[in-house]
Design a protein around this motif. Structure first.
Motif, mmCIF file in Angstrom:
data_model
loop_
_atom_site.group_PDB
_atom_site.id
_atom_site.type_symbol
_atom_site.label_atom_id
_atom_site.label_comp_id
_atom_site.label_asym_id
_atom_site.label_seq_id
_atom_site.Cartn_x
_atom_site.Cartn_y
_atom_site.Cartn_z
ATOM 1 N N SER A 179 0.831 -1.200 0.000
ATOM 2 C CA SER A 179 0.000 0.000 0.000
ATOM 3 C C SER A 179 0.867 1.251 0.000
ATOM 4 N N SER A 182 1.208 3.602 2.213
ATOM 5 C CA SER A 182 1.902 3.904 3.460
ATOM 6 C C SER A 182 3.169 3.077 3.639
ATOM 7 N N THR A 206 -5.185 -0.678 1.424
ATOM 8 C CA THR A 206 -4.901 -1.951 2.084
ATOM 9 C C THR A 206 -6.192 -2.562 2.589
ATOM 10 N N SER A 249 3.611 -5.303 7.268
ATOM 11 C CA SER A 249 2.576 -4.290 7.115
ATOM 12 C C SER A 249 2.624 -3.332 8.294
ATOM 13 N N ASP A 250 2.186 -2.087 8.047
ATOM 14 C CA ASP A 250 2.094 -1.116 9.131
ATOM 15 C C ASP A 250 0.764 -1.203 9.864
ATOM 16 N N TRP A 271 -2.394 -0.494 8.854
ATOM 17 C CA TRP A 271 -3.519 0.383 8.531
ATOM 18 C C TRP A 271 -4.504 -0.385 7.661
ATOM 19 N N GLU A 272 -5.678 -0.659 8.191
ATOM 20 C CA GLU A 272 -6.675 -1.496 7.543
ATOM 21 C C GLU A 272 -7.857 -0.661 7.087
ATOM 22 N N ARG A 273 -8.161 -0.717 5.769
ATOM 23 C CA ARG A 273 -9.319 0.001 5.240
ATOM 24 C C ARG A 273 -10.593 -0.818 5.364
ATOM 25 N N ASN A 329 6.368 -4.677 11.462
ATOM 26 C CA ASN A 329 5.819 -3.335 11.297
ATOM 27 C C ASN A 329 6.964 -2.330 11.390
ATOM 28 N N GLN A 376 -2.975 0.740 15.705
ATOM 29 C CA GLN A 376 -3.602 0.672 14.400
ATOM 30 C C GLN A 376 -4.637 -0.452 14.395
ATOM 31 N N SER A 377 -5.683 -0.274 13.622
ATOM 32 C CA SER A 377 -6.798 -1.224 13.647
ATOM 33 C C SER A 377 -6.346 -2.618 13.246
#
Length: 365
Positions: free
Chosen positions: A200, A202, A264, A292-293, A295-297, A321, A333-334
């Motif tokens: 993604s 980010s 993402t 991954s960092d 951040w979940e959409r 991360n 983060q979610s």
């Protein structure tokens, strides 16, 4: 030749070593034996015998020619080697950042080592173009060892349970006399590794370094490593990253991924991985690493559900991360919050040093 053979060989070998050639005792012994088969009065024969037995690489030839000319006084032979570039290390891209002296190599080497050590701990997102090029060389120099698992087969060993069959065979070979018992132990096999890379927007500052890391892991165990990209969709990169050349492999991976620097949807892409690959055996007993960092959409509840299923299939699940290396980091983060209960480890992947720590963690989980 102005000295006796033994004295000349010893002195010549010391001169080569002082010039920087990796002269070994085996090479000197071979050189001495070879001199007994040629005409010592002919410098050309002596030259080629020494070059064949004492030079291990093309970079050694200019040093050998210079020492041979100074030692034996034969200038015509040096013309047989047209390239005279001095040897240079493979990793020497960084320019010294502090004051150095040009009259010796030791200060320059010390500064280069200091710069390399600083680069190992520097955040990849903060690197300059020159530092990124040097980092690519450092990543390519990594030699990862895949994690292992016990195999069904047994192999001979100095310790462990007694191997009855081999012991009896040894007794029969000895005419029925008692012999030292033979032992065996379980063999090991490489454990499958699955790398899931968040591509993604980010994660863009870390994408190149993480792809290079995935390439060297895939090259270390081509048949036991699978690489996928996670974005708005799931893309398999395993075949593209198995190429020998890292630049060609990264270019092939770039052409394969259609959703670079997009959003993402970790839960949806992880569900696609489990439905098409994971439950069919790819994740069973594997070490799964998610880069991954967090951040979940999408829906974090869906990600938590898929992480629970992945944890039941895999041998271990690690989450890398880049932001976890910062001071005062909290997994708020979610995506991270939803996945945290199902992880065997949360690591930082923001620098070369943390990627090396990840390689060690992958072998010990």
């Amino acid at each position: 030749m102005s000295t006796g053979p033994e004295v000349g060989v010893a002195g010549f070998a010391h001169a080569l070593a002082a010039a920087g050639l990796p002269v070994t005792s085996d090479g000197v012994e071979t050189f001495t034996r070879a001199l007994q088969l040629v005409e010592l009065a002919d410098p050309r024969q002596v030259y080629w015998v020494g070059r064949a037995t004492l030079c291990r690489a093309p970079d050694d030839i200019p040093y050998y020619d210079q020492v041979f000319e100074n030692w034996f006084g034969s200038t015509a032979l040096v013309q047989t080697t047209p390239h005279t570039q001095p040897r240079q290390g493979r990793i020497a891209a960084l320019e010294p950042s502090s004051d150095t002296r040009a009259d010796g190599d030791a200060p320059l080497l010390r500064v280069a080592a200091d710069d390399t050590e600083i680069l190992r701990h520097k955040d990849i997102a903060d690197l300059t173009a020159a530092e990124r090029a040097h980092l690519a060389e450092l990543v390519a120099a990594l030699r990862p060892h895949p994690p292992t698992r016990p195999a069904m087969r047994l192999r001979p060993s100095r310790r462990g349970p007694v191997d009855p069959r081999r012991t009896v065979r040894s007794m029969l070979a000895a005419g029925g006399e008692p012999v030292q018992p033979r032992h065996h132990r379980k063999a090991t096999r490489p454990r499958r590794v699955v790398l899931l890379l968040d591509v993604s927007g980010s994660m863009s500052p870390y994408a190149d370094a993480l792809l290079r890391f995935a390439h060297i892991v895939a090259r270390s165990n081509p048949l036991g490593t699978e690489v996928f990209s996670l974005g708005t969709r799931l893309t398999r990169l395993s075949r593209a990253l198995r190429g020998r050349d890292p630049e060609l492999a990264l270019a092939a991976a770039g052409r394969t991924v259609p959703d670079w620097a997009g959003g993402t949807r970790l839960g949806e892409t992880l569900r696609a991985f489990l439905d098409h690959w994971g439950r069919r055996g790819l994740a069973r007993g594997a070490v799964v690493v998610i880069f991954s960092d967090g951040w979940e959409r999408g829906d974090p509840a869906l990600l938590a559900e898929q992480m629970a299923q992945l944890r039941r299939l895999a041998h271990a699940v690690l989450w890398v991360n880049p932001h976890a290396g910062g001071k005062g980091y909290e997994p708020v983060q979610s995506g991270i919050a939803a996945a945290l209960p199902y992880l065997d480890g949360l690591l930082a992947g923001h620098s070369l040093a943390t990627l090396q720590e990840l390689l060690a963690q992958m072998r010990t989980v």
